[in-house]
Design a protein around this motif. Structure first.
Motif, PDB file in Angstrom:
ATOM      1  N   GLN A  20     -31.351  95.572  39.342  1.00  0.00           N
ATOM      2  CA  GLN A  20     -31.811  94.088  39.115  1.00  0.00           C
ATOM      3  C   GLN A  20     -31.512  93.889  37.671  1.00  0.00           C
ATOM      4  O   GLN A  20     -30.872  92.934  37.208  1.00  0.00           O
ATOM      5  CB  GLN A  20     -33.248  94.038  39.200  1.00  0.00           C
ATOM      6  N   GLU A  44     -30.998  92.197  43.833  1.00  0.00           N
ATOM      7  CA  GLU A  44     -30.577  90.822  43.415  1.00  0.00           C
ATOM      8  C   GLU A  44     -29.097  90.781  42.716  1.00  0.00           C
ATOM      9  O   GLU A  44     -28.991  90.591  41.170  1.00  0.00           O
ATOM     10  CB  GLU A  44     -31.813  90.267  42.369  1.00  0.00           C
ATOM     11  N   HIS A  99     -33.931  86.397  45.998  1.00  0.00           N
ATOM     12  CA  HIS A  99     -34.840  85.384  46.353  1.00  0.00           C
ATOM     13  C   HIS A  99     -34.160  83.932  46.852  1.00  0.00           C
ATOM     14  O   HIS A  99     -34.599  83.171  47.105  1.00  0.00           O
ATOM     15  CB  HIS A  99     -35.325  84.843  44.764  1.00  0.00           C
ATOM     16  N   ALA A 153     -48.485  98.397  44.302  1.00  0.00           N
ATOM     17  CA  ALA A 153     -47.291  97.457  44.389  1.00  0.00           C
ATOM     18  C   ALA A 153     -46.560  97.527  45.726  1.00  0.00           C
ATOM     19  O   ALA A 153     -45.954  96.392  46.359  1.00  0.00           O
ATOM     20  CB  ALA A 153     -46.420  98.096  43.328  1.00  0.00           C
ATOM     21  N   PRO A 204     -41.317  87.049  47.387  1.00  0.00           N
ATOM     22  CA  PRO A 204     -41.481  86.488  45.988  1.00  0.00           C
ATOM     23  C   PRO A 204     -41.619  87.548  44.834  1.00  0.00           C
ATOM     24  O   PRO A 204     -41.520  88.513  45.102  1.00  0.00           O
ATOM     25  CB  PRO A 204     -42.787  85.650  46.139  1.00  0.00           C
ATOM     26  N   ASN A 205     -41.708  86.991  43.729  1.00  0.00           N
ATOM     27  CA  ASN A 205     -41.743  87.841  42.448  1.00  0.00           C
ATOM     28  C   ASN A 205     -42.889  88.810  42.515  1.00  0.00           C
ATOM     29  O   ASN A 205     -43.977  88.325  42.994  1.00  0.00           O
ATOM     30  CB  ASN A 205     -41.916  86.873  41.178  1.00  0.00           C
ATOM     31  N   GLY A 206     -42.806  89.908  42.194  1.00  0.00           N
ATOM     32  CA  GLY A 206     -43.721  90.847  42.516  1.00  0.00           C
ATOM     33  C   GLY A 206     -44.223  91.352  43.664  1.00  0.00           C
ATOM     34  O   GLY A 206     -45.238  91.896  43.858  1.00  0.00           O
ATOM     35  N   ALA A 207     -43.268  91.054  44.645  1.00  0.00           N
ATOM     36  CA  ALA A 207     -43.683  91.488  45.848  1.00  0.00           C
ATOM     37  C   ALA A 207     -43.765  92.986  46.342  1.00  0.00           C
ATOM     38  O   ALA A 207     -44.493  93.650  47.204  1.00  0.00           O
ATOM     39  CB  ALA A 207     -42.826  90.707  46.926  1.00  0.00           C
ATOM     40  N   GLY A 208     -42.930  93.786  45.425  1.00  0.00           N
ATOM     41  CA  GLY A 208     -42.738  95.174  45.574  1.00  0.00           C
ATOM     42  C   GLY A 208     -41.231  95.532  46.160  1.00  0.00           C
ATOM     43  O   GLY A 208     -41.164  96.756  46.282  1.00  0.00           O
ATOM     44  N   LYS A 209     -40.379  94.735  45.905  1.00  0.00           N
ATOM     45  CA  LYS A 209     -38.836  94.786  46.297  1.00  0.00           C
ATOM     46  C   LYS A 209     -38.309  95.715  45.589  1.00  0.00           C
ATOM     47  O   LYS A 209     -37.755  97.039  46.014  1.00  0.00           O
ATOM     48  CB  LYS A 209     -38.178  93.440  46.102  1.00  0.00           C
ATOM     49  N   THR A 210     -38.247  95.695  44.219  1.00  0.00           N
ATOM     50  CA  THR A 210     -37.791  96.727  43.221  1.00  0.00           C
ATOM     51  C   THR A 210     -38.536  97.988  43.412  1.00  0.00           C
ATOM     52  O   THR A 210     -37.817  99.218  43.290  1.00  0.00           O
ATOM     53  CB  THR A 210     -37.758  96.030  41.931  1.00  0.00           C
ATOM     54  N   THR A 211     -39.842  97.981  43.450  1.00  0.00           N
ATOM     55  CA  THR A 211     -40.477  99.478  43.516  1.00  0.00           C
ATOM     56  C   THR A 211     -40.062 100.069  44.798  1.00  0.00           C
ATOM     57  O   THR A 211     -39.746 101.123  44.802  1.00  0.00           O
ATOM     58  CB  THR A 211     -42.297  98.669  43.756  1.00  0.00           C
ATOM     59  N   PHE A 259     -49.049 102.086  40.833  1.00  0.00           N
ATOM     60  CA  PHE A 259     -48.770 102.345  39.722  1.00  0.00           C
ATOM     61  C   PHE A 259     -50.008 102.984  38.827  1.00  0.00           C
ATOM     62  O   PHE A 259     -51.111 102.225  39.367  1.00  0.00           O
ATOM     63  CB  PHE A 259     -47.909 101.233  38.931  1.00  0.00           C
TER      64      PHE A 259
HETATM   65  N1  ATP Z   1     -43.594 100.395  36.132  1.00  0.00           N
HETATM   66  C1  ATP Z   1     -44.501  99.938  36.635  1.00  0.00           C
HETATM   67  N2  ATP Z   1     -45.798  99.892  36.247  1.00  0.00           N
HETATM   68  C2  ATP Z   1     -46.971  99.344  36.632  1.00  0.00           C
HETATM   69  N3  ATP Z   1     -46.720  98.212  37.283  1.00  0.00           N
HETATM   70  C3  ATP Z   1     -45.530  97.821  37.759  1.00  0.00           C
HETATM   71  C4  ATP Z   1     -44.384  98.648  37.267  1.00  0.00           C
HETATM   72  N4  ATP Z   1     -43.187  98.012  37.970  1.00  0.00           N
HETATM   73  C5  ATP Z   1     -43.649  97.225  38.857  1.00  0.00           C
HETATM   74  N5  ATP Z   1     -45.080  97.182  38.628  1.00  0.00           N
HETATM   75  C6  ATP Z   1     -46.029  96.112  39.242  1.00  0.00           C
HETATM   76  O1  ATP Z   1     -45.794  96.192  40.713  1.00  0.00           O
HETATM   77  C7  ATP Z   1     -45.735  95.012  41.359  1.00  0.00           C
HETATM   78  C8  ATP Z   1     -44.332  94.932  42.320  1.00  0.00           C
HETATM   79  O2  ATP Z   1     -42.936  94.967  41.343  1.00  0.00           O
HETATM   80  P1  ATP Z   1     -41.830  94.945  41.602  1.00  0.00           P
HETATM   81  O3  ATP Z   1     -40.833  95.006  40.498  1.00  0.00           O
HETATM   82  O4  ATP Z   1     -41.568  95.835  42.790  1.00  0.00           O
HETATM   83  O5  ATP Z   1     -41.500  93.394  42.178  1.00  0.00           O
HETATM   84  P2  ATP Z   1     -40.214  92.575  42.658  1.00  0.00           P
HETATM   85  O6  ATP Z   1     -40.420  92.237  44.311  1.00  0.00           O
HETATM   86  O7  ATP Z   1     -39.096  93.486  42.309  1.00  0.00           O
HETATM   87  O8  ATP Z   1     -40.312  91.256  41.986  1.00  0.00           O
HETATM   88  P3  ATP Z   1     -38.958  90.310  41.525  1.00  0.00           P
HETATM   89  O9  ATP Z   1     -38.700  89.645  42.311  1.00  0.00           O
HETATM   90  O10 ATP Z   1     -39.744  89.535  39.938  1.00  0.00           O
HETATM   91  O11 ATP Z   1     -38.090  91.428  40.557  1.00  0.00           O
HETATM   92  C9  ATP Z   1     -45.894  93.929  40.241  1.00  0.00           C
HETATM   93  O12 ATP Z   1     -46.963  93.591  40.411  1.00  0.00           O
HETATM   94  C10 ATP Z   1     -45.584  94.585  39.229  1.00  0.00           C
HETATM   95  O13 ATP Z   1     -46.371  94.067  38.061  1.00  0.00           O
END
Ligand code: ATP
Ligand code: MG
Lengths: 431, 250
Positions: B88, B165, B197, B23, B42-49, B16
């Motif tokens: 999500q 999720e 999760h 990410a 885990p949280n912040g792993a990069g799944k949503t990305t 990002f």
């Molecule tokens: N729009 C954005 N701009 C900057 N950083 C982002 C953005 N979206 C996510 N991130 C960062 O990218 C990383 C991955 O985020 P992501 O949302 O993909 O995690 P996740 O696996 O879905 O977590 P969760 O289980 O908490 O939903 C995190 O460190 C987050 O802070």
């Protein structure tokens, strides 16, 4: 495609109907503003319009010039004539003091012997012209108009506004001077050549007709000084139309932040179509607002004893101008919704910028009473383009052709806001 | 698997703007037709990305993605027609009723008229929302919102369904109903990509899972394979904790 657009329009309408706060911003606020502002300003406009500009008149002449000017002022609807100050007959000193204190906007002082001075000048002129026996030896006494009429102006009064008043006054006074000169002249000629007595009088009457016409022409230009209704109804309607920027940008940001935009961006529907749905609905809202405000101006304000709104004679012109204003306002809302990050931000950004643009645009205080510099800045506000257009239609009897440029500028503004929003969105989505 | 891949991901990265760490950090894997593929981490792993990139929400920093044989970058518009997404975060208009929301989203996927209405009725019935359908979504409980959020993603029978999720904050009863119906649409030919999760849920629900952390894939396989490959693990949660350590995430 069509059914998608319809679904979008339906969604927007539903969202709007459920948003009570937004709705009241859109419809109640401008109505309240029209009522309040018109009632407040009505008295201010009244001093100008119905009672006329307060003028104190000091006539030390007591002859033709003074009497004629007095008659003219008394008969002029734009003036409220006074020749006494606090019960005392007006003198030059008292008048100067009273105007300085703001009791009158304008003071006019006709000096003693003014008429006599004119007559004397003319008599000399005539005898010089006719007495060919005495050649140009004694021509030392120049034909100077020694009559000095003073016009006093309240220093606090808006200069630009008074400028037109005083220039009219000057014109009027010199008119009367000419009349007296003419009169004297023809009297003199009559003495010398008795048979020709009627000719110069007729000639004078002709010239009088022509010059009066001129005075009227310039006055109708000044009719841009409207009554409170003619100004406030279009002004606050435009203001209200631009205020849709707040609910509109709010709805865009809600979509962004409530996650709907996430889903919308992943759907097989062009984003432009979604935006178009919004534009259609909000342009319709603007048109409804406009109709509502016009009916307030035409039906409800008269109930409060205010004058009814006069629409002028081009309904098509009104429609085109309103539509263009609606698009400009909608485009502005989309722009605010695009640039702001949160709804809160959009509300503040939107309302402040619209207040600013409206103040500059002459919504609160008409731009013709603004100082020169502000008047120039004013022409940069899209609200001003619209207001000027409505002035042309409502006050100057304009036709479609007169407002096409204003409408065009508003549409250019709309396309500009859309282009900026599009580019900004594209840049922003490359996170 | 002899099954052809419906999603192929090669060296996908996403950093990002203004972020120091990526990410998503060079992941490659394939998802096969009719799988229920779990993306766990885990949280912040990069799944949503990852899911956001696959849906075309924003482009990756680098890497290549093929969806149903089409290049994600160049053929996004046609890909959008065959995917469905359950985000999500609840993506609904709170002031619209469930039915109005679904009518709108359904229309955006090209459904309309009786077809749309019937599909909405069927799904509302399936997820027990028929009676509440006339109420504004803002009056719903969290679980009810989740269910409507889910319906909005599946109405148009997508070929590929992304679920980020979908069962967060949902009670056991609702969770079972939701998973049951997701399994049913999987049987009719929809490939499902799912994040969670909830390891126990994933263990039973997914045909194959991938565990990711810090944007990288740690391991991949069927839940059974992962458990037997990790000595001492009796379930997916043990595997997960062993791989991702017990440290807290942001
Ligand atoms: N729009 C954005 N701009 C900057 N950083 C982002 C953005 N979206 C996510 N991130 C960062 O990218 C990383 C991955 O985020 P992501 O949302 O993909 O995690 P996740 O696996 O879905 O977590 P969760 O289980 O908490 O939903 C995190 O460190 C987050 O802070
Ligand atoms: Mg996530």
């Amino acid at each position: 495609m069509m059914s998608k657009l319809l679904a979008t329009v339906k969604k927007e309408i539903l969202l709007l109907i459920r948003d009570m706060v937004g709705l009241s911003i859109l419809f109640l606020m401008p109505m309240a503003l029209i009522f309040v502002m018109t009632l407040i300003q009505d008295s201010a406009f009244k001093t100008m319009n119905e009672k006329g500009i307060p003028i104190v008149f000091v006539n030390s002449d007591k002859d033709s010039l003074g009497i004629l000017i007095e008659q003219g002022l008394r008969n002029n609807a734009l003036c409220s004539f006074h020749d006494s100050i606090d019960g005392q007959p007006a003198t030059a000193e008292l008048a100067l003091k009273a105007v300085g204190e703001g009791k009158f906007l304008v003071g006019i002082i006709i000096p003693k012997g003014a008429t006599e001075a004119i007559r004397k000048n003319v008599t000399e002129l005539v005898s010089e012209t006719l007495n060919t026996e005495e050649p140009t030896v004694e021509k030392t006494a120049p034909l100077k108009d020694s009559v000095e009429i003073s016009i006093l102006i309240d220093p606090v009064a808006k200069k630009s506004f008074l400028l037109s008043v005083t220039s009219n006054l000057r014109e009027f006074i010199s008119e009367i001077k000419t009349k007296i000169m003419f009169q004297t002249f023809s009297d003199q000629i009559e003495e010398v050549i008795p048979g020709k007595s009627s000719t110069p009088k007729n000639a004078y009457n002709k010239s009088q007709i022509i010059t009066y016409k001129e005075i009227y022409a310039s006055k109708s230009e000044d009719k841009i000084v409207p009554n409170a209704v003619q100004h406030n109804v279009p002004a606050w309607t435009i203001f209200a139309m631009f205020f849709i920027a707040i609910p509109l940008s709010g709805s865009i940001l809600k979509e962004k932040n409530e996650g709907s935009a996430f889903r919308l961006h992943t759907m097989p529907t062009p984003f432009l179509l979604l935006v178009n749905g919004k534009i259609i609905v909000y342009v319709m809202v603007c048109l409804i607002q406009f109709t509502l405000m016009l009916s307030v101006g035409q039906l409800f304000l008269p109930m409060l004893g205010l004058p009814a709104l006069v629409l002028g004679n081009s309904l098509m012109g009104i429609f085109i101008l309103t539509l263009a204003t609606a698009f400009a306002a909608t485009g502005y809302g989309v722009l605010v919704g695009t640039l702001a990050a949160t709804e809160h931000q959009a509300a503040i950004m939107g309302s402040l910028s619209i207040l600013l643009l409206s103040a500059l645009g002459g919504i609160w205080v008409p731009s013709y009473v603004m100082p020169e510099m502000m008047r120039n800045i004013s022409t940069w506000s899209p609200l001003n383009w619209s207001l000027e257009g409505f002035y042309k239609l409502f006050l100057r009897g304009g036709h479609i052709t007169d407002i096409l440029l204003d409408a065009f500028k508003l549409m250019v503004f709309f396309f500009a806001t859309m282009a900026i929003s599009y580019l900004y969105n594209r840049k922003k989505r490359t996170v | 698997m002899s099954n052809p891949a419906i999603i192929e991901i090669q060296n996908l990265t996403k950093t990002f703007k203004h972020a120091t760490e990526p990410a998503v950090d060079g992941i490659s894997f394939s998802i096969y037709r009719n799988e229920i593929f779990g993306l766990l981490g885990p949280n912040g792993a990069g799944k949503t990305t990852t899911i956001s990139i696959l849906c075309g929400l924003f482009p990756p920093s680098s890497g290549k993605v093929l969806i149903d044989g089409k290049n994600l970058h160049s053929e996004l518009p046609s890909i959008k027609n065959i995917i469905g997404i359950v985000p999500q975060d609840i993506a609904l208009y709170p002031t619209l009723t469930a039915r109005e929301n679904l009518e709108f989203y359904g229309s955006m996927y090209g459904l309309f008229g009786k077809d749309l209405k019937d599909k909405i009725d069927i799904w509302l019935e399936k997820l027990g929302l028929t009676d509440a359908a006339k109420r504004q979504v803002s009056t719903y409980s969290g679980g009810m919102k989740r269910r409507v959020n889910l319906i909005a993603g599946v109405l148009h029978n997508p070929k590929i369904l992304f679920l980020d999720e979908p069962t967060v904050g949902v009670d056991v009863q609702s969770r079972n109903v939701i998973l049951e119906h997701l399994k049913a649409i999987n049987l009719t030919g929809t490939t499902i990509i799912y994040t969670s999760h909830h390891m126990e849920e994933a263990e039973h629900f997914c045909t194959r899972v991938s565990i990711i952390d810090n944007g990288q894939i740690l391991t991949q396989g069927t839940p059974g394979e992962l458990i037997s490959n990790n000595a001492g693990s009796t379930n997916l949660e043990n595997v997960f904790l062993n791989l991702t350590c017990r440290k807290l995430r942001d």
